[in-house]
Enzyme design. Structure first.
Site, mmCIF file in Angstrom:
data_model
loop_
_atom_site.group_PDB
_atom_site.id
_atom_site.type_symbol
_atom_site.label_atom_id
_atom_site.label_comp_id
_atom_site.label_asym_id
_atom_site.label_seq_id
_atom_site.Cartn_x
_atom_site.Cartn_y
_atom_site.Cartn_z
ATOM 1 N N CYS A 1 14.647 -7.928 5.953
ATOM 2 C CA CYS A 1 13.872 -9.156 6.025
ATOM 3 C C CYS A 1 14.153 -9.922 4.731
ATOM 4 O O CYS A 1 14.155 -9.334 3.656
ATOM 5 C CB CYS A 1 12.385 -8.843 6.124
ATOM 6 N N GLY B 1 -0.502 0.196 -5.045
ATOM 7 C CA GLY B 1 -1.853 -0.297 -4.781
ATOM 8 C C GLY B 1 -2.833 0.273 -5.774
ATOM 9 O O GLY B 1 -2.845 1.487 -5.998
ATOM 10 N N TYR C 1 11.770 -5.086 -6.098
ATOM 11 C CA TYR C 1 10.641 -5.037 -7.020
ATOM 12 C C TYR C 1 9.590 -3.967 -6.733
ATOM 13 O O TYR C 1 9.114 -3.307 -7.643
ATOM 14 C CB TYR C 1 9.999 -6.438 -7.033
ATOM 15 N N SER D 1 10.429 -3.566 -14.094
ATOM 16 C CA SER D 1 11.224 -3.503 -12.869
ATOM 17 C C SER D 1 12.622 -4.116 -12.995
ATOM 18 O O SER D 1 13.454 -3.909 -12.124
ATOM 19 C CB SER D 1 10.450 -4.161 -11.729
ATOM 20 N N CYS E 1 11.923 -4.710 4.204
ATOM 21 C CA CYS E 1 11.533 -5.741 3.234
ATOM 22 C C CYS E 1 12.484 -5.741 2.029
ATOM 23 O O CYS E 1 12.590 -4.743 1.314
ATOM 24 C CB CYS E 1 10.113 -5.448 2.764
ATOM 25 N N CYS F 1 10.958 -14.479 2.729
ATOM 26 C CA CYS F 1 10.372 -15.199 1.588
ATOM 27 C C CYS F 1 11.435 -16.006 0.837
ATOM 28 O O CYS F 1 11.105 -16.928 0.111
ATOM 29 C CB CYS F 1 9.581 -14.263 0.674
ATOM 30 N N ASP G 1 15.454 -11.157 -14.921
ATOM 31 C CA ASP G 1 14.236 -10.705 -14.241
ATOM 32 C C ASP G 1 14.570 -10.526 -12.769
ATOM 33 O O ASP G 1 15.529 -11.117 -12.267
ATOM 34 C CB ASP G 1 13.082 -11.691 -14.430
ATOM 35 N N ASP G 2 13.767 -9.697 -12.079
ATOM 36 C CA ASP G 2 14.087 -9.429 -10.675
ATOM 37 C C ASP G 2 13.586 -10.507 -9.742
ATOM 38 O O ASP G 2 14.073 -10.656 -8.634
ATOM 39 C CB ASP G 2 13.550 -8.063 -10.249
ATOM 40 N N CYS H 1 0.852 -1.189 0.000
ATOM 41 C CA CYS H 1 0.000 0.000 0.000
ATOM 42 C C CYS H 1 0.884 1.234 0.000
ATOM 43 O O CYS H 1 2.052 1.159 0.362
ATOM 44 C CB CYS H 1 -0.872 0.044 1.250
ATOM 45 N N CYS I 1 4.614 -14.388 2.574
ATOM 46 C CA CYS I 1 4.955 -13.233 3.419
ATOM 47 C C CYS I 1 3.799 -12.954 4.372
ATOM 48 O O CYS I 1 2.646 -12.992 3.968
ATOM 49 C CB CYS I 1 5.178 -12.016 2.522
ATOM 50 N N ASN J 1 0.133 0.862 6.126
ATOM 51 C CA ASN J 1 0.794 -0.026 5.172
ATOM 52 C C ASN J 1 1.481 -1.122 5.968
ATOM 53 O O ASN J 1 2.256 -0.825 6.866
ATOM 54 C CB ASN J 1 1.824 0.774 4.354
ATOM 55 N N GLY J 2 1.170 -2.359 5.630
ATOM 56 C CA GLY J 2 1.778 -3.487 6.325
ATOM 57 C C GLY J 2 0.716 -4.481 6.736
ATOM 58 O O GLY J 2 -0.396 -4.479 6.210
#
Ligand code: PRP
Ligand code: GLN
Ligand code: SF4
Ligand code: MG
Length: 472
Positions: free
Chosen positions: A444, A37, A252, A293, A246, A447, A355-356, A11, A392, A112-113
Site C-alpha cells: 500500500c 502502541g 517507520y 528510525s 503498509c 498516503c 529522515d525516514d 497496535c 490513512c 490491529n488495523g
C-alpha cells in the site's frame, strides 16, 4: 498525556497456545512491541472453562499490575495487545484484548488495523438491538460472530471475516482454540512462531526474539489459522488475495530488528537510503540520520554516496511520553526536548540530514534550525520515502490533510517552510523496487500516491468515526 510521534495508532498483537508460562511470555512479547502502541495494554488468558483478562491504560509496565499478572500466571494459553489511540478513543473500554462473555463460551479479541465498514455494520446491528460497550471498530467482530450461522466455529468465523472490509490482523482466543486471521490485503504484519513446541503469533518478529521463540513465517493475506490441543490448522477465509502491506511498516513503524520474509527492517531501510543517495545529487561534508528510525537509511545513504556518516544528532530516549497538551507549539517544545545536535560534529560543515518521513514538518523544521544554530554551513534534507500527502484509513493516524505539510505544497514549498538548503524525497518507483528486491508481493502506498487499495466504505477517518459512534 500525549506522545510526540510523527505517526500514530498502530497496535501490537501477540498470542501463544499451550505453554506453561503463556501469560509471562505474552507480557515479555508485548514489551518488545511497545513501540506499536503506548496508550493501553492487556492480556486475556484461557483457564480451560473460562477466559480471564487484565488491561489498563498507559505503557505496559503501568497498565498491568503485578497482582493482575499473578492472577493470569496459571494459564497456558493467552493473547495480548498494546494500543495507541487518538484523543477521544483512548478510554479504558477501548483497550484490548476485549473479553466477551456468553453462554456458548467466552471470546478474547485483539485487533490491529481499521475496519473501514465498521460504522455501517454497527449502525445495522444497533438497529437490531445490539448495544455496544466501546467506540472501537473492532467490537463489531464479536457481535457478528455471536449472530453468525454455520456448522462449526471456523465456518462462522469465515462468514464474519467475509463481511469485513479494511485492515485487520486478528488474534482471537476461545477456551479451546487460538484463531489467527489476516485481511485479504495483508495490510498489517502478522508472524507465526514456535517456542518449546507451542505455536505463537506476533505483529513483529522482535517479539519472538524477546521470548526466544523461532520465527516460522509471515502469515499470508486471507489466511485463517486455528491452533488447538489437536495441533495447527491452516486455511483461508477467502480465495481473493491482493497483497498490500503498509509501506510505512517498512519505513517507520516496525522495529529495525523485526524481519519481513526473513529480511530485517534495518536492511530494507538501509536500501531505501542507498536508493535515495542515487536520486539526491548534493555534495556535502557529512551525512547524519535522525534518531532512531532513520539511522539505517542514513547508513545506506553514506555507503552509497561515499559521504562520511556521523552521529550529529542525539535523542533523549526518556522523552518517549511527554506531559504536554497537543497542539503545534507543544509539539515544537517536545521536539526540542527530544533531539539535540552535536556541535563539534556539525560546526562549519555542510550537512545532509536523512529522515525516514516528514509528516507535519515539526521535526525537520526544528532540526534545520538547530543544526544551523550549532554552526552547520548548509543543511540538506533527504527523506527516504516519497512525499506523504494523504491520510490513512487502515489503522494509522496520519492525521488530516490540513496537518500534513506536503498535502497541498510542492517539494520546493516544503523546503522553504522547513528552511533547508535543499530537499529531496525518494521516488515512489525506487521505494517499490526496494520492497520487491526483498520479496514483498505488493505494498500500500496510498498516503504517498492517493491510490487507496481498499475503498473506505464508511468514508471517514478512524478518529472521526469515534464521534459518530456516539451520535455526535
Ligand atoms: O514531520 P513530523 O510530524 O515531525 O514527523 C516526522 C518524524 O516523526 C517520526 O519520528 P518520531 O519522532 O516518531 O521518532 P522515531 O524516529 O524515534 O521513531 C519520523 O521518523 C520523523 O522523524
Ligand atoms: N490501529 C489499530 O490497530 C487500532 C485497532 C483498533 N482499530 C482500535 O481502535 O483499537
Ligand atoms: S495509507 Fe500509508 S500508512 Fe496507511 S496502510 Fe497505506 S502505506 Fe500504510
Ligand atoms: Mg524519526
Amino acid at each position: 498525556m500525549y506522545e510526540l510521534r510523527g505517526l500514530n495508532e498502530e497496535c501490537g498483537l501477540f498470542g501463544i497456545w499451550g505453554h506453561p508460562e503463556a501469560s509471562e511470555l505474552t507480557y515479555m512479547a508485548l514489551h518488545s512491541l511497545q513501540h506499536r502502541g503506548q496508550e493501553g495494554a492487556g492480556i486475556v488468558a484461557s483457564g480451560g472453562d473460562y477466559l480471564f483478562g487484565a488491561r489498563g491504560m498507559g505503557l505496559l509496565t503501568e497498565a498491568l499490575s503485578q497482582t493482575q499478572l499473578e492472577s493470569l500466571r496459571p494459564f497456558s494459553k493467552s493473547i495480548g495487545h498494546v494500543r495507541y489511540a487518538t484523543s477521544d478513543s483512548s478510554a479504558l473500554s477501548n483497550v484490548q484484548p476485549f473479553l466477551f462473555k456468553s453462554h456458548i463460551g467466552d471470546l478474547g479479541l485483539a485487533h490491529n488495523g481499521n475496519i473501514v465498514n465498521a460504522l455501517h455494520i454497527r449502525r445495522a446491528l444497533e438497529d437490531q438491538g445490539a448495544i455496544f460497550q466501546t467506540t472501537s471498530d473492532s467490537e463489531v467482530f464479536a457481535h457478528l460472530l455471536r449472530r453468525a450461522k454455520g456448522p462449526t466455529r471456523k465456518a462462522r468465523i469465515k462468514t464474519v471475516l467475509q463481511q469485513l472490509k479494511g485492515a485487520f490482523a486478528f488474534v482471537i482466543l476461545h477456551e479451546d482454540a487460538l484463531t489467527i486471521a489476516l485481511d485479504d490485503h495483508g495490510v498489517r504484519p502478522l508472524m507465526l512462531g514456535i517456542l518449546d513446541g507451542a505455536y505463537c503469533v506476533a505483529s513483529e518478529t522482535c517479539a519472538f526474539t524477546a521470548i526466544g521463540a523461532e520465527y516460522i513465517r509471515d502469515i499470508e493475506p486471507g489466511e485463517l489459522i486455528t491452533i488447538s490441543d489437536d495441533g495447527i490448522d491452516f486455511d483461508r477465509y477467502t480465495d481473493f488475495e491482493n497483497p498490500n502491506m503498509c509501506s510505512m511498516e517498512y519505513i517507520y513503524f516496525a522495529r529495525a530488528d523485526s524481519e519481513f520474509r526473513g529480511t530485517s527492517t534495518y536492511t530494507i531501510r538501509k536500501a531505501l537510503g542507498e536508493e535515495l543517495a542515487k536520486e539526491m545529487d548534493v555534495k556535502a561534508d557529512i551525512v547524519i540520520g535522525v534518531p532512531d528510525s532513520s539511522l539505517a537509511a542514513a547508513k545506506g545513504f553514506s555507503d552509497e554516496s561515499g559521504i562520511p556518516g556521523e552521529q550529529g544528532l542525539l535523542k533523549n530516549r526518556y522523552v518517549g511520553r511527554t506531559f504536554i497538551a497537543s497542539g503545534q507549539e507543544a509539539r515544537e517544545r517536545a521536539v526540542r526536548m527530544k533531539l539535540s545536535p552535536v556541535r563539534d560534529i556539525v560546526e562549519g560543515k555542510s550537512v545532509i540530514v536523512i529522515d525516514d518521513s516528514i509528516v507535519r514538518g515539526t521535526t525537520s523544521k526544528f532540526i534545520v534550525k538547530a543544526l544551523k544554530k550549532a554552526g552547520a554551513k548548509e543543511v540538506h534534507m533527504g527523506v527516504s520515502s516519497p512525499p506523504l500527502k494523504n491520510p490513512c484509513y487502515y489503522g494509522i493516524d496520519v492525521s488530516t490533510h490540513a496537518e500534513i505539510i506536503a498535502s497541498a505544497k510542492s517539494t520546493e514549498e516544503v523546503r522553504e517552510e522547513i528552511g533547508a538548503d535543499s530537499l529531496t524525497y525518494l521516488s515512489v518507483e525506487r521505494m517499490h523496487e526496494v520492497y520487491e528486491r526483498y520479496g514483498s508481493r505488493g505494498e500500500c502506498d496510498a498516503c504517498f500516491t492517493g491510490n487507496y487499495p481498499i475503498e473506505n466504505t464508511d468514508g471517514l477517518l478512524p478518529q472521526e468515526k469515534d464521534a459518530k459512534t456516539k451520535g455526535v
